[in-house]
Design a protein around this motif. Sequence first.
Motif, short mmCIF file in Angstrom:
data_model
loop_
_atom_site.label_atom_id
_atom_site.label_comp_id
_atom_site.label_asym_id
_atom_site.label_seq_id
_atom_site.Cartn_x
_atom_site.Cartn_y
_atom_site.Cartn_z
N VAL A 123 0.75 -1.25 -0.03
CA VAL A 123 0.37 -0.07 -0.07
C VAL A 123 0.88 1.39 0.21
CG1 VAL A 123 -1.70 1.31 1.40
CG2 VAL A 123 -1.93 -1.14 1.15
N LEU A 124 1.81 1.33 0.88
CA LEU A 124 2.75 2.51 0.83
C LEU A 124 3.42 2.47 -0.66
CD1 LEU A 124 3.83 4.25 3.07
CD2 LEU A 124 5.75 2.73 3.44
N GLN A 125 3.75 1.51 -1.01
CA GLN A 125 4.17 1.79 -2.30
C GLN A 125 3.40 2.39 -3.45
OE1 GLN A 125 6.14 -2.15 -2.69
NE2 GLN A 125 8.14 -1.51 -2.12
N LYS A 126 2.30 1.82 -3.36
CA LYS A 126 1.24 2.41 -4.48
C LYS A 126 0.99 3.88 -4.11
CE LYS A 126 -0.76 -1.51 -6.22
NZ LYS A 126 -1.63 -2.31 -6.60
N ILE A 127 0.96 4.44 -2.76
CA ILE A 127 0.77 5.73 -2.58
C ILE A 127 1.77 6.45 -3.07
CG2 ILE A 127 0.76 7.22 -0.57
CD1 ILE A 127 -1.19 5.01 1.04
N THR A 128 2.83 5.92 -2.63
CA THR A 128 4.33 6.67 -3.31
C THR A 128 4.20 6.99 -4.73
OG1 THR A 128 5.63 5.53 -1.36
CG2 THR A 128 6.98 6.32 -3.22
N MET A 176 -6.55 9.02 -4.56
CA MET A 176 -6.77 8.06 -3.51
C MET A 176 -8.13 8.20 -3.02
SD MET A 176 -3.35 9.21 -2.00
CE MET A 176 -1.80 9.18 -2.67
N ASP A 177 -9.14 8.66 -3.53
CA ASP A 177 -10.44 8.70 -3.28
C ASP A 177 -10.62 9.63 -1.91
OD1 ASP A 177 -12.00 7.79 -4.86
OD2 ASP A 177 -12.21 5.48 -4.14
N LEU A 178 -9.79 10.52 -1.92
CA LEU A 178 -9.80 11.44 -0.53
C LEU A 178 -10.16 12.69 -0.89
CD1 LEU A 178 -6.55 10.54 1.30
CD2 LEU A 178 -8.99 9.66 1.73
N PRO A 197 -9.52 1.77 -1.56
CA PRO A 197 -9.87 2.52 -2.72
C PRO A 197 -9.07 1.68 -3.71
CG PRO A 197 -9.24 4.07 -1.39
CD PRO A 197 -9.22 2.88 -0.58
N ILE A 198 -9.44 1.26 -5.32
CA ILE A 198 -8.69 0.25 -6.06
C ILE A 198 -7.42 1.03 -6.44
CG2 ILE A 198 -9.36 1.36 -8.39
CD1 ILE A 198 -10.45 -2.08 -8.31
N SER A 199 -6.89 2.28 -6.23
CA SER A 199 -5.72 2.65 -6.98
C SER A 199 -4.60 2.52 -5.71
CB SER A 199 -5.89 4.41 -6.75
OG SER A 199 -6.34 5.00 -5.65
N VAL A 200 -4.94 2.23 -4.55
CA VAL A 200 -4.07 1.91 -3.52
C VAL A 200 -3.91 0.77 -2.88
CG1 VAL A 200 -3.88 4.27 -2.81
CG2 VAL A 200 -5.30 3.12 -1.54
N ALA A 201 -5.06 -0.03 -3.20
CA ALA A 201 -5.29 -1.50 -2.85
C ALA A 201 -4.05 -2.42 -2.91
CB ALA A 201 -6.45 -2.38 -3.53
N PRO A 202 -3.72 -3.10 -1.90
CA PRO A 202 -2.47 -3.93 -1.80
C PRO A 202 -2.57 -5.12 -3.11
CG PRO A 202 -3.55 -4.47 -0.02
CD PRO A 202 -4.34 -3.25 -0.69
N PHE A 203 -3.66 -5.69 -3.34
CA PHE A 203 -3.94 -6.34 -4.50
C PHE A 203 -5.50 -6.20 -4.76
CE2 PHE A 203 -1.43 -9.13 -1.73
CZ PHE A 203 -0.64 -9.36 -2.70
N LYS A 204 -5.77 -6.21 -6.14
CA LYS A 204 -6.93 -5.84 -6.67
C LYS A 204 -7.99 -6.70 -6.28
CE LYS A 204 -8.83 -3.93 -11.14
NZ LYS A 204 -8.47 -3.97 -12.36
N VAL A 205 -7.73 -7.98 -6.25
CA VAL A 205 -8.86 -8.97 -6.18
C VAL A 205 -8.20 -10.26 -4.92
CG1 VAL A 205 -8.41 -10.20 -8.19
CG2 VAL A 205 -10.44 -10.81 -7.25
N GLY A 206 -9.20 -10.48 -4.27
CA GLY A 206 -9.02 -11.92 -3.53
C GLY A 206 -9.72 -13.08 -4.00
N LEU A 207 -8.74 -14.00 -4.06
CA LEU A 207 -9.70 -15.46 -4.73
C LEU A 207 -9.62 -16.37 -3.47
CD1 LEU A 207 -10.66 -17.10 -6.98
CD2 LEU A 207 -8.21 -17.62 -7.49
#
Length: 426
Positions: free
Chosen positions: A49-54, A188-190, A328-338
């Motif tokens: 998540v930190l990396q996505k935000i970065t 980031m949906d903020l 929010p999808i833009s910062v989610a650690p993964f997009k989907v959980g299976l």
Amino acid sequence: MRSSVYFYPTLKETPQEAQIASHRLMLRSGMMTQVTSGIYAWLPLGLRVLQKITQIIREEQNKAGSLEVMMPTIQPAELWEKSGRYHDYGKEMLRMQDRHEREMLYGPTAEEVITDIFARFVKSYRDLPKRLYNIQWKFRDEIRPRFGVMRGREFLMKDNYSFDLTFEGAKASYQAMLEAYVKTFARMDLTAIPVRAASGAIGGELSHEFQILAETGESEIFYDVDYKNLDVNTLTLDRLQSLYAASDELHDPKICPVPEERLKTARGIEVGHVFYFGTKYSIPLGAYVMGPDNKQVPVEMGSYGIGVSRLVGAIIEAHHDENGIKWPISVAPFKVGLLNLNVKDKACTELCDGLYEKCLQAGVEVLYDDRDMGPGAKFADMDLIGLPWQIIIGPRSVGSGQCEVKNRRTGEKIELSLEDSLKQIV
RNA sequence: CGGGGUGUAGCGCAGCCUGGUAGCGCGCCUGGUUUGGGUCCAGGAUGUCGGGGGUUCAAAUCCUCUCACCCCGACCA
């Protein structure tokens, strides 16, 4: 990524030290863990998540005409003696000595370092403007660290520094950053409200804080109720600035243009701060350029911070429910959980493995829960870590060829064929 | 820094007042069972009771010093 080989130690119970939702959820979802007061280790899920935000911040900074650099965490006291802040910064600065007994410090910010670098290389107004930023760990020995990463002592910060020849130029830089911030937070949906603010120890003349409204915020702000009705997707700086917002220090009921019934007060989490401070650092640190008139001029500066690690907490404060995080999808650690509801059922596992492979091939970031656990525990864990989509496959799916796709945000669940489930998400 | 509080198994807690073989739930390990919302059963492992000093025949428990962490306030991305 398969859950069976990943590392996200989720907790069923809330650790006693966590008082606010984001802190609680970050600990419970195994994103991070405290090492000592105000200092945290980021575990794989949190780090993603930190990396996505970065990365979002980096992209918007670059678009706004900034260049990324990387400055050190450790700085020499000397530079701070020049700016006069070595004394002023007080106990919040972590000081240390190297083996030669030279005074060093762990950087709480980097005006001195960047101004010194600038001064050493930039000599002409023709090289202006310049905007240099870095995303680096900072340390401020806070009086009272709290709320997990929201007020850590060590924190990741994006700090940008602008250098212009004139005040007009500096204003343009300031404006560019305001705009970049609006876009950054919107991604980031903020909804972050730029609040006119008093400038703190960094000092300056013009300053805005970007505040996210949340009950757990640490500062009190006054704002126009219309802020609540803004659409993140169509937000512009003009629109944002057309509305009134002020910190409690600056709010004056006598001159406030907003009628009482539309004026709201709330707590805010400060996620960004922009300053114009003129020649406060350029003069003492010798950042002068030759102007067009053949005269040496101290450069006009501003600095622009975003609390990157704090944003992780702030986003969770804004996006969660009683079951966990809703990324929010833009910062989610993964997009989907299976979710494989029964790994011992061979046919079921075959279906899951197949879909997992397809996700990987399609470049969909997927966390595949292939652990041998009951379905209830899997549902609970997946809701907790808050991936935007869940694809649920159980023994039932073997006969029907259908799976369930759940939207974590809305809670909506639909039955789809395996093929369509992937399409739904992509 | 001022005020308040907590340290007992990986996590959440009881035991302390009134000193006498250290406990519960979850988690963990083994075997079985179950599989669409934190299954169930049986067996098992795990503690320098935050640390030092003292009182006592005996200290998780009493006294004392100390360390760490948390909460409320002033500061900040």
